[in-house]
Design an enzyme around this catalytic site. Structure first.
Site, PDB file in Angstrom:
ATOM      1  CB  SER A  87     -10.518 -12.464  -2.830  1.00  0.00           C
ATOM      2  OG  SER A  87     -10.105 -11.716  -1.709  1.00  0.00           O
ATOM      3  CG  ASP A 147      -4.452  -9.186   0.496  1.00  0.00           C
ATOM      4  OD1 ASP A 147      -3.527  -8.494   0.959  1.00  0.00           O
ATOM      5  OD2 ASP A 147      -5.290  -8.749  -0.325  1.00  0.00           O
ATOM      6  N   GLY A 176      -7.706  -8.201  -8.154  1.00  0.00           N
ATOM      7  CA  GLY A 176      -9.026  -7.668  -8.509  1.00  0.00           C
ATOM      8  C   GLY A 176      -9.445  -6.630  -7.505  1.00  0.00           C
ATOM      9  CE  LYS A 223      -5.682  -5.623  -6.114  1.00  0.00           C
ATOM     10  NZ  LYS A 223      -5.794  -5.112  -4.733  1.00  0.00           N
ATOM     11  CE  LYS A 268      -8.814  -8.917   0.788  1.00  0.00           C
ATOM     12  NZ  LYS A 268      -7.762  -8.047   0.226  1.00  0.00           N
ATOM     13  CD  GLU A 315      -2.296  -9.741  -2.422  1.00  0.00           C
ATOM     14  OE1 GLU A 315      -2.957 -10.792  -2.308  1.00  0.00           O
ATOM     15  OE2 GLU A 315      -2.659  -8.796  -3.127  1.00  0.00           O
TER      16      GLU A 315
HETATM   17  O1  NPG Z   1     -12.264 -10.674  -6.504  1.00  0.00           O
HETATM   18  O2  NPG Z   1     -11.995  -8.611  -7.154  1.00  0.00           O
HETATM   19  C1  NPG Z   1     -11.944  -9.512  -6.311  1.00  0.00           C
HETATM   20  C2  NPG Z   1     -11.491  -9.138  -4.921  1.00  0.00           C
HETATM   21  C3  NPG Z   1     -10.053  -9.379  -4.696  1.00  0.00           C
HETATM   22  O3  NPG Z   1      -9.494  -9.229  -2.395  1.00  0.00           O
HETATM   23  C4  NPG Z   1      -9.601  -8.672  -3.456  1.00  0.00           C
HETATM   24  N1  NPG Z   1      -9.353  -7.375  -3.588  1.00  0.00           N
HETATM   25  O4  NPG Z   1      -6.978  -5.919  -1.427  1.00  0.00           O
HETATM   26  O5  NPG Z   1      -6.790  -7.191  -3.131  1.00  0.00           O
HETATM   27  C5  NPG Z   1      -7.485  -6.534  -2.354  1.00  0.00           C
HETATM   28  C6  NPG Z   1      -8.980  -6.507  -2.516  1.00  0.00           C
HETATM   29  C7  NPG Z   1      -9.563  -5.173  -2.860  1.00  0.00           C
HETATM   30  C8  NPG Z   1     -10.910  -5.064  -3.091  1.00  0.00           C
HETATM   31  C9  NPG Z   1      -8.794  -4.053  -2.990  1.00  0.00           C
HETATM   32  C10 NPG Z   1     -11.487  -3.862  -3.465  1.00  0.00           C
HETATM   33  C11 NPG Z   1      -9.368  -2.848  -3.362  1.00  0.00           C
HETATM   34  C12 NPG Z   1     -10.697  -2.759  -3.609  1.00  0.00           C
END
Ligand code: NPG
Length: 369
Positions: free
Chosen positions: A135, A188, A290, A262, A163, A213
């Protein structure tokens, strides 16, 4: 089993590079681990909350307080406590899914270690390796994004999520598609758009994305349903999915065709398993998101992602994508895959020296029985 000791372990892990989303920039992770000792043995869990309440309502200071004041007292007085009864015992506490998930994970880890069972087997996992992606946060410029994606592809990642936010969406997607015509790409928005943006988001349909997303607000199922009808690209819900019931309602509303699971948002790996089972039965594809977890939380995510209904690559990257030093043995990626841990429970061990060197704060929670 009975709960004999609960310890909260909080440690700041600087990120290898800042991660920018529509809700802010993170330069490190405020990691909260829960360590339990039970009459059956010890276990670890992770509360994947943020330092600030910008992704959802929960934040780490609040998670700690809720664990200490409400959750541990509820569990300590639960007769015949098992991992399967944690969610029920904590249901009276509204919200705080990451805090609840951490306690369930730690108790599950203790229970499964004692029974010499892997979490993946306990959940019904069917794979020894899972497909993963990376991500990528919002960058200073489209050129910087293309360079960063190229470097991740060079490391072997086969799927990329970027993002997006208003002002940084169609142009970066078009640039990546031009540069990498075959790339498995998804976007996302973390709820950054409003219903007025429906037509604009429709432009993303031209780029063969795996999914878009959570474009709209958590409680805006109608706009998600409108986009689902309007687009060929699958629409996925993340923040809107907080319980089994919310999944049923989202599906009934036609608000998505894909669900992101999640552990820290749904309140535990067992609720995720229940949502997975429902989606499998209904033919709705799911995938594992994640929250920049340490190796503890990622071990649980990987076990979950080994279930049969997970059809898209997970947002679970190798340890070195996040941190210079992880809190467990590092996860290493090869061919865009990660191995499912083979040891009992979560299958990872806490690196006590890492906790010490990184200055972890540790505090015992009083357990009154
Ligand atoms: O590789 O864990 C990973 C990051 C994936 O983009 C990611 N997470 O909105 O999905 C999301 C975002 C996130 C990160 C959300 C931290 C909440 C806390």
């Amino acid at each position: 089993m009975s709960l004999e000791r609960v310890e909260l372990v909080r440690v700041y892990l600087p990120l290898v590079r800042p991660f920018r989303t529509s809700f802010g920039t993170q330069t490190g992770r405020d990691i909260l681990l829960v360590h339990v000792e039970t009459d059956a043995g010890e276990g670890w869990g992770e509360a994947a909350a943020h330092a600030e309440p910008y992704y959802n309502e929960e934040f780490v200071d609040a998670s700690m307080l809720v664990i200490e004041r409400f959750a541990v007292p509820a569990l300590a007085t639960t007769p015949e406590l098992t991992s399967g009864s944690v969610a029920r015992s904590l249901a009276r506490i509204k919200g705080y899914p990451a805090a609840k998930a951490a306690l369930e994970m730690a108790i599950l880890d203790a229970e499964l270690r004692a029974g010499k069972t892997r979490l993946a087997d306990h959940l019904g996992g069917v794979r020894s390796k899972i497909e993963v992606g990376v991500s990528v946060g919002i960058t200073e410029s489209v050129g910087a994004l293309v360079d960063l994606v190229a470097s991740y592809l060079g490391e072997g990642y086969g799927r990329v999520k970027i993002k997006i936010e208003p002002g940084f969406d169609v142009e970066p997607v078009a640039a990546l598609r031009r540069e990498f015509p075959e790339l498995a790409l998804q976007v996302d928005a973390n709820a950054a758009y409003t219903p007025e943006d429906l037509d604009h988001l429709g432009k993303l349909d031209a780029y063969d994305l795996l999914m878009i997303e959570q474009p709209f607000a958590v409680d805006d199922l109608p706009s998600h349903a409108a986009l689902t009808r309007q687009l060929r690209t699958p629409v996925c819900l993340d923040e809107s999915v907080v319980s089994l019931r919310s999944v049923e309602q989202a599906l009934a509303a036609g608000a998505c065709t894909v669900i992101n699971l999640k552990v820290g948002r749904l309140g535990g790996v067992l609720t995720c398993k229940a949502v997975h089972d429902l989606c499998l039965e209904r033919g709705v594809p799911v995938w594992c998101g994640g929250m920049l977890e340490s190796g503890v939380g990622r071990a649980a995510n990987i076990a979950l992602a080994s279930l049969p209904g997970f059809v898209y690559p997970a947002d679970i990257s190798a340890s070195d994508r996040y941190f210079h030093r992880d809190l467990t043995e590092p996860f290493v990626m090869a061919n865009s895959q990660l191995d499912v841990p083979t040891g009992p429970g979560l299958g990872v061990d806490i690196d006590e020296s890492s906790l010490k060197d990184l200055g972890a704060l540790r505090r015992d929670v009083t357990v009154h029985r």
